[in-house]
Write a protein that holds these residues in place. Structure first.
Motif, PDB file in Angstrom:
ATOM      1  N   TYR A 109      85.858  30.014  34.431  1.00 30.51           N
ATOM      2  CA  TYR A 109      84.323  30.055  34.974  1.00 30.51           C
ATOM      3  C   TYR A 109      84.151  29.259  36.064  1.00 30.51           C
ATOM      4  O   TYR A 109      83.494  29.636  36.968  1.00 30.51           O
ATOM      5  CB  TYR A 109      83.503  29.309  33.733  1.00 30.51           C
ATOM      6  CG  TYR A 109      82.087  28.989  34.052  1.00 30.51           C
ATOM      7  CD1 TYR A 109      81.265  29.781  33.516  1.00 30.51           C
ATOM      8  CD2 TYR A 109      81.913  27.970  34.757  1.00 30.51           C
ATOM      9  CE1 TYR A 109      79.958  29.919  33.778  1.00 30.51           C
ATOM     10  CE2 TYR A 109      80.275  27.787  34.987  1.00 30.51           C
ATOM     11  CZ  TYR A 109      79.372  28.728  34.460  1.00 30.51           C
ATOM     12  OH  TYR A 109      78.041  28.526  34.722  1.00 30.51           O
ATOM     13  N   TRP A 162      83.181  30.418  40.647  1.00 28.24           N
ATOM     14  CA  TRP A 162      82.097  29.866  41.727  1.00 28.24           C
ATOM     15  C   TRP A 162      82.692  29.541  43.111  1.00 28.24           C
ATOM     16  O   TRP A 162      82.134  29.339  44.055  1.00 28.24           O
ATOM     17  CB  TRP A 162      81.558  28.685  41.176  1.00 28.24           C
ATOM     18  CG  TRP A 162      80.855  29.167  39.938  1.00 28.24           C
ATOM     19  CD1 TRP A 162      81.123  29.146  38.441  1.00 28.24           C
ATOM     20  CD2 TRP A 162      79.409  29.186  39.812  1.00 28.24           C
ATOM     21  NE1 TRP A 162      80.224  29.575  37.824  1.00 28.24           N
ATOM     22  CE2 TRP A 162      79.095  29.616  38.413  1.00 28.24           C
ATOM     23  CE3 TRP A 162      78.093  29.330  40.706  1.00 28.24           C
ATOM     24  CZ2 TRP A 162      77.702  30.100  38.030  1.00 28.24           C
ATOM     25  CZ3 TRP A 162      77.032  29.753  40.215  1.00 28.24           C
ATOM     26  CH2 TRP A 162      76.592  30.230  38.849  1.00 28.24           C
ATOM     27  N   HIS A 208      72.525  33.342  32.730  1.00 27.06           N
ATOM     28  CA  HIS A 208      72.514  31.927  32.973  1.00 27.06           C
ATOM     29  C   HIS A 208      71.345  31.402  33.114  1.00 27.06           C
ATOM     30  O   HIS A 208      70.500  31.784  33.882  1.00 27.06           O
ATOM     31  CB  HIS A 208      73.503  32.092  34.494  1.00 27.06           C
ATOM     32  CG  HIS A 208      73.467  30.865  35.183  1.00 27.06           C
ATOM     33  ND1 HIS A 208      74.682  29.965  34.897  1.00 27.06           N
ATOM     34  CD2 HIS A 208      72.918  30.265  36.311  1.00 27.06           C
ATOM     35  CE1 HIS A 208      74.653  28.868  35.808  1.00 27.06           C
ATOM     36  NE2 HIS A 208      73.333  29.144  36.501  1.00 27.06           N
ATOM     37  N   LEU A 256      69.484  27.679  34.204  1.00 32.31           N
ATOM     38  CA  LEU A 256      69.591  26.406  35.038  1.00 32.31           C
ATOM     39  C   LEU A 256      68.705  25.731  34.856  1.00 32.31           C
ATOM     40  O   LEU A 256      67.369  26.203  34.990  1.00 32.31           O
ATOM     41  CB  LEU A 256      69.983  27.097  36.317  1.00 32.31           C
ATOM     42  CG  LEU A 256      69.672  25.721  37.359  1.00 32.31           C
ATOM     43  CD1 LEU A 256      71.201  25.110  37.304  1.00 32.31           C
ATOM     44  CD2 LEU A 256      69.706  26.464  38.834  1.00 32.31           C
ATOM     45  N   LYS A 301      81.623  23.389  25.766  1.00 33.00           N
ATOM     46  CA  LYS A 301      80.781  22.408  26.309  1.00 33.00           C
ATOM     47  C   LYS A 301      81.822  21.822  27.457  1.00 33.00           C
ATOM     48  O   LYS A 301      82.921  21.591  26.910  1.00 33.00           O
ATOM     49  CB  LYS A 301      80.081  21.385  25.661  1.00 33.00           C
ATOM     50  CG  LYS A 301      79.514  20.202  26.352  1.00 33.00           C
ATOM     51  CD  LYS A 301      79.173  19.031  25.607  1.00 33.00           C
ATOM     52  CE  LYS A 301      78.945  17.653  26.108  1.00 33.00           C
ATOM     53  NZ  LYS A 301      80.198  17.255  26.423  1.00 33.00           N
ATOM     54  N   THR A 336      81.955  19.512  31.462  1.00 28.81           N
ATOM     55  CA  THR A 336      81.336  18.837  32.669  1.00 28.81           C
ATOM     56  C   THR A 336      82.100  19.728  33.873  1.00 28.81           C
ATOM     57  O   THR A 336      83.212  20.278  33.868  1.00 28.81           O
ATOM     58  CB  THR A 336      81.756  17.504  33.051  1.00 28.81           C
ATOM     59  OG1 THR A 336      82.779  17.025  32.740  1.00 28.81           O
ATOM     60  CG2 THR A 336      80.851  16.959  31.820  1.00 28.81           C
ATOM     61  N   TRP A 337      81.347  19.544  35.031  1.00 27.00           N
ATOM     62  CA  TRP A 337      81.904  20.098  36.403  1.00 27.00           C
ATOM     63  C   TRP A 337      81.470  19.388  37.387  1.00 27.00           C
ATOM     64  O   TRP A 337      80.488  18.381  37.174  1.00 27.00           O
ATOM     65  CB  TRP A 337      81.882  21.676  36.641  1.00 27.00           C
ATOM     66  CG  TRP A 337      80.295  21.999  36.598  1.00 27.00           C
ATOM     67  CD1 TRP A 337      79.362  22.394  35.391  1.00 27.00           C
ATOM     68  CD2 TRP A 337      79.404  21.992  37.454  1.00 27.00           C
ATOM     69  NE1 TRP A 337      78.050  22.512  35.604  1.00 27.00           N
ATOM     70  CE2 TRP A 337      77.951  22.214  36.932  1.00 27.00           C
ATOM     71  CE3 TRP A 337      79.411  21.538  38.817  1.00 27.00           C
ATOM     72  CZ2 TRP A 337      76.885  22.106  37.644  1.00 27.00           C
ATOM     73  CZ3 TRP A 337      78.458  21.602  39.609  1.00 27.00           C
ATOM     74  CH2 TRP A 337      76.981  21.863  39.141  1.00 27.00           C
ATOM     75  N   GLU A 357      77.874  21.909  31.323  1.00 25.62           N
ATOM     76  CA  GLU A 357      77.552  23.457  31.157  1.00 25.62           C
ATOM     77  C   GLU A 357      77.813  23.545  29.705  1.00 25.62           C
ATOM     78  O   GLU A 357      78.751  23.064  28.864  1.00 25.62           O
ATOM     79  CB  GLU A 357      78.696  24.267  31.488  1.00 25.62           C
ATOM     80  CG  GLU A 357      78.416  25.509  32.295  1.00 25.62           C
ATOM     81  CD  GLU A 357      77.666  25.783  33.474  1.00 25.62           C
ATOM     82  OE1 GLU A 357      76.683  26.562  33.592  1.00 25.62           O
ATOM     83  OE2 GLU A 357      77.453  24.832  34.166  1.00 25.62           O
ATOM     84  N   LEU A 412      78.160  26.995  27.097  1.00 19.87           N
ATOM     85  CA  LEU A 412      78.389  28.324  27.189  1.00 19.87           C
ATOM     86  C   LEU A 412      78.293  28.918  25.609  1.00 19.87           C
ATOM     87  O   LEU A 412      79.226  28.539  24.727  1.00 19.87           O
ATOM     88  CB  LEU A 412      79.799  28.727  27.637  1.00 19.87           C
ATOM     89  CG  LEU A 412      80.143  28.201  28.963  1.00 19.87           C
ATOM     90  CD1 LEU A 412      81.534  28.849  29.651  1.00 19.87           C
ATOM     91  CD2 LEU A 412      78.865  28.765  30.097  1.00 19.87           C
ATOM     92  N   ASP A 453      74.713  30.955  29.138  1.00 19.20           N
ATOM     93  CA  ASP A 453      75.093  29.911  30.117  1.00 19.20           C
ATOM     94  C   ASP A 453      74.080  28.948  30.381  1.00 19.20           C
ATOM     95  O   ASP A 453      73.221  29.309  30.948  1.00 19.20           O
ATOM     96  CB  ASP A 453      75.892  30.642  31.275  1.00 19.20           C
ATOM     97  CG  ASP A 453      76.113  29.639  32.214  1.00 19.20           C
ATOM     98  OD1 ASP A 453      76.199  28.276  31.999  1.00 19.20           O
ATOM     99  OD2 ASP A 453      76.725  30.131  33.443  1.00 19.20           O
ATOM    100  N   TYR A 454      73.964  27.871  29.889  1.00 22.63           N
ATOM    101  CA  TYR A 454      72.955  26.984  30.025  1.00 22.63           C
ATOM    102  C   TYR A 454      73.708  25.499  30.870  1.00 22.63           C
ATOM    103  O   TYR A 454      74.548  24.750  30.421  1.00 22.63           O
ATOM    104  CB  TYR A 454      72.669  26.168  28.675  1.00 22.63           C
ATOM    105  CG  TYR A 454      72.046  27.149  27.838  1.00 22.63           C
ATOM    106  CD1 TYR A 454      70.452  27.310  27.770  1.00 22.63           C
ATOM    107  CD2 TYR A 454      72.573  27.696  26.635  1.00 22.63           C
ATOM    108  CE1 TYR A 454      70.008  28.313  26.956  1.00 22.63           C
ATOM    109  CE2 TYR A 454      71.947  28.718  26.022  1.00 22.63           C
ATOM    110  CZ  TYR A 454      70.707  28.776  26.072  1.00 22.63           C
ATOM    111  OH  TYR A 454      70.048  29.860  25.366  1.00 22.63           O
ATOM    112  N   GLN A 455      73.242  25.605  32.060  1.00 25.09           N
ATOM    113  CA  GLN A 455      73.647  24.590  33.038  1.00 25.09           C
ATOM    114  C   GLN A 455      72.533  23.591  33.321  1.00 25.09           C
ATOM    115  O   GLN A 455      71.482  23.851  33.537  1.00 25.09           O
ATOM    116  CB  GLN A 455      73.792  25.389  34.299  1.00 25.09           C
ATOM    117  CG  GLN A 455      74.736  24.546  35.435  1.00 25.09           C
ATOM    118  CD  GLN A 455      74.780  25.483  36.654  1.00 25.09           C
ATOM    119  OE1 GLN A 455      73.995  25.623  37.672  1.00 25.09           O
ATOM    120  NE2 GLN A 455      76.057  25.934  36.889  1.00 25.09           N
TER     121      GLN A 455
END
Length: 141
Positions: A14, A18, A40, A42, A103, A105-106, A122, A124, A135-137
């Motif tokens: 994932y 990006w 997605h 956001l 779930k 982090t990024w 995140e 998913l 996809d909940y950011q």
């Protein structure tokens, strides 16, 4: 029955999407990761919500639905943050899966290395085939 997916691998693929410079490979990765009707969603940063409110829009979420909108969303993030050579995205070490939700982090870090300049969480939600349905950011570490 849900296809068994290794959560760390999913998070890595994932986040790699990006950072992908090739538009064709980005398009293919979107189709591999998301369901055709995937979304997605956001939670925009505070400054984006305030800017939208100033012009009369309620911007509680920004949403991309389906492959075309997802591709536009990922491409825009790539062009704004990665293509100029300033930042890269990287997954955090805290990937967990609970049933059909992954779930993690990024971080958005300087391309040359160093401490993160930003990041988020995140969530998913996976479909029965293991692809992303939602996809909940939530940006902002």
């Amino acid at each position: 029955m849900m296809i068994d997916i290794f959560a760390r691998d999913l998070a890595a693929r994932y986040v790699a999407l990006w950072n992908e410079p090739d538009a064709g490979l980005r398009r293919a990765a979107i189709r591999e990761l998301w369901a055709e009707d995937g979304a997605h969603i956001l939670h925009p940063p505070q400054e984006a919500r305030e800017a939208a409110a100033r012009v009369g829009f309620a911007a509680s979420t920004f949403e991309a639905h389906g492959y075309d909108e997802l591709e536009l969303r990922v491409t825009r993030a790539y062009e704004d943050f990665v293509a100029p050579g300033v930042y890269v995205f990287r997954p955090g070490p805290d990937v967990v899966r609970l049933r059909d939700v992954v779930k993690f982090t990024w971080e958005m870090a300087p391309a040359g290395g160093g401490d993160a300049a930003g990041g988020g969480v995140e969530f998913l939600v996976l479909g029965r085939d293991g692809r992303i349905k939602a996809d909940y950011q939530f940006p902002g570490l």
